[in-house]
Scaffold this motif. Structure first.
Motif, PDB file in Angstrom:
ATOM      1  N   LEU A   1      39.995  53.302  55.097  1.00 52.70           N
ATOM      2  CA  LEU A   1      38.841  53.633  54.258  1.00 52.70           C
ATOM      3  C   LEU A   1      37.899  54.608  54.954  1.00 52.70           C
ATOM      4  N   CYS A   2      37.208  55.415  54.138  1.00 56.60           N
ATOM      5  CA  CYS A   2      36.200  56.331  54.660  1.00 56.60           C
ATOM      6  C   CYS A   2      34.809  55.773  54.372  1.00 56.60           C
ATOM      7  N   THR A   3      33.810  56.399  54.951  1.00 53.46           N
ATOM      8  CA  THR A   3      32.438  55.909  54.919  1.00 53.46           C
ATOM      9  C   THR A   3      31.926  55.582  53.530  1.00 53.46           C
ATOM     10  N   ASP A   4      32.250  56.388  52.536  1.00 52.14           N
ATOM     11  CA  ASP A   4      31.693  56.146  51.201  1.00 52.14           C
ATOM     12  C   ASP A   4      32.472  55.086  50.406  1.00 52.14           C
ATOM     13  N   GLN A   5      33.336  54.335  51.070  1.00 49.13           N
ATOM     14  CA  GLN A   5      34.115  53.307  50.383  1.00 49.13           C
ATOM     15  C   GLN A   5      33.685  51.883  50.754  1.00 49.13           C
ATOM     16  N   ARG A   6      32.405  51.714  51.063  1.00 47.69           N
ATOM     17  CA  ARG A   6      31.887  50.383  51.410  1.00 47.69           C
ATOM     18  C   ARG A   6      32.086  49.372  50.284  1.00 47.69           C
ATOM     19  N   GLU A   7      31.798  49.779  49.054  1.00 49.12           N
ATOM     20  CA  GLU A   7      31.936  48.864  47.924  1.00 49.12           C
ATOM     21  C   GLU A   7      33.397  48.475  47.705  1.00 49.12           C
ATOM     22  N   LEU A   8      34.293  49.409  47.898  1.00 55.70           N
ATOM     23  CA  LEU A   8      35.721  49.115  47.791  1.00 55.70           C
ATOM     24  C   LEU A   8      36.132  48.095  48.859  1.00 55.70           C
ATOM     25  N   CYS A   9      35.611  48.260  50.050  1.00 52.66           N
ATOM     26  CA  CYS A   9      35.863  47.305  51.131  1.00 52.66           C
ATOM     27  C   CYS A   9      35.422  45.903  50.721  1.00 52.66           C
ATOM     28  N   ARG A  10      34.211  45.792  50.194  1.00 52.68           N
ATOM     29  CA  ARG A  10      33.685  44.476  49.766  1.00 52.68           C
ATOM     30  C   ARG A  10      34.518  43.890  48.626  1.00 52.68           C
ATOM     31  N   ARG A  11      34.898  44.709  47.679  1.00 49.17           N
ATOM     32  CA  ARG A  11      35.675  44.238  46.530  1.00 49.17           C
ATOM     33  C   ARG A  11      37.008  43.635  46.984  1.00 49.17           C
ATOM     34  N   PHE A  12      37.696  44.320  47.898  1.00 47.63           N
ATOM     35  CA  PHE A  12      38.990  43.825  48.360  1.00 47.63           C
ATOM     36  C   PHE A  12      38.844  42.677  49.361  1.00 47.63           C
ATOM     37  N   ALA A  13      37.636  42.484  49.898  1.00 49.45           N
ATOM     38  CA  ALA A  13      37.394  41.374  50.824  1.00 49.45           C
ATOM     39  C   ALA A  13      37.046  40.090  50.086  1.00 49.45           C
ATOM     40  N   ARG A  14      36.269  40.201  49.004  1.00 48.72           N
ATOM     41  CA  ARG A  14      35.735  38.997  48.366  1.00 48.72           C
ATOM     42  C   ARG A  14      36.046  38.871  46.887  1.00 48.72           C
ATOM     43  N   GLY A  15      36.363  39.944  46.248  1.00 42.66           N
ATOM     44  CA  GLY A  15      36.575  39.914  44.804  1.00 42.66           C
ATOM     45  C   GLY A  15      37.830  39.164  44.399  1.00 42.66           C
ATOM     46  N   ALA A  16      37.852  38.746  43.152  1.00 44.87           N
ATOM     47  CA  ALA A  16      39.040  38.085  42.614  1.00 44.87           C
ATOM     48  C   ALA A  16      40.208  39.063  42.662  1.00 44.87           C
ATOM     49  N   GLN A  17      41.379  38.586  43.036  1.00 47.64           N
ATOM     50  CA  GLN A  17      42.558  39.449  43.146  1.00 47.64           C
ATOM     51  C   GLN A  17      42.789  40.233  41.849  1.00 47.64           C
ATOM     52  N   SER A  18      42.525  39.588  40.718  1.00 52.98           N
ATOM     53  CA  SER A  18      42.737  40.240  39.424  1.00 52.98           C
ATOM     54  C   SER A  18      41.759  41.387  39.160  1.00 52.98           C
TER      55      SER A  18
END
Length: 187
Positions: free
Chosen positions: A97-114
């Motif tokens: 991931l690059c710097t502007d992908q913080r939200e993507l990082c959080r989504r794949f860390a805590r979000g529902a798999q679906s």
């Protein structure tokens, strides 16, 4: 698969080294987590598929282990749905991931798999989902796995790969914060 030898009723622990000094009582999980937070790591999303459904999770425990042959290792929790998919397919994609992908990082860390892939641009390479906007990505065939405490180490051999350094600096995790790598450094 690597098998660890049992030590006095503890099948998940390797035998101690001969003449190893007693170093004290191991720290608790939270104390160890605090200690490890001092080590900055890159952030990636590991993806695979369960049938035709893409799965993935955020990973910061990744490193290269060999240049010849090329091998890398990732660490996934034993109960990870992504790990189950990787074991089933025998392959995974690693997306840096690059710097502007913080939200993507959080989504794949805590979000529902679906919900993790909803609205995320993905391209499929050799049947595996690759995040289109990742700084770098590689497809890996699983070479071996090893149980290690409450995690499983997955050794992968990269095949296809690509890098896009033009999209920005990498995302870094340090002391429980997601940071951009600002200093270009010396090379």
């Amino acid at each position: 698969m690597v098998q660890l030898q049992a030590v006095e009723g503890r099948p998940d622990q390797p035998p101690p080294a001969r003449n190893a000094p007693e170093l004290g009582t191991p720290p608790g999980a939270e104390e160890f987590r605090q200690f490890m937070s001092n080590w900055p790591t890159g952030v990636s999303v590991v993806t695979s598929r369960h049938g035709r459904t893409p799965v993935g999770c955020t990973v910061n425990a990744m490193m290269s282990v060999s240049l010849s042959p090329p091998l890398l290792v990732i660490s996934l929790g034993r109960d990870s749905g992504t790990l189950a998919a990787i074991r089933s397919t025998g392959a995974f994609a690693l997306n840096v991931l690059c710097t502007d992908q913080r939200e993507l990082c959080r989504r794949f860390a805590r979000g529902a798999q679906s919900e993790r892939f909803r609205g995320v641009p993905v391209q499929y390479h050799r049947g595996l989902p690759v995040l289109s906007d990742a700084l770098a990505a590689t497809l890996c065939t699983v070479r071996e796995t090893a149980d290690c405490g409450d995690h499983v180490l997955v050794v992968g051999m990269p095949g296809w790969q690509r890098s896009r350094p033009d999209i920005g600096p990498p995302l870094v995790f340090h002391r429980h914060h997601l940071l951009g790598l600002a200093d270009p450094g010396e090379g």
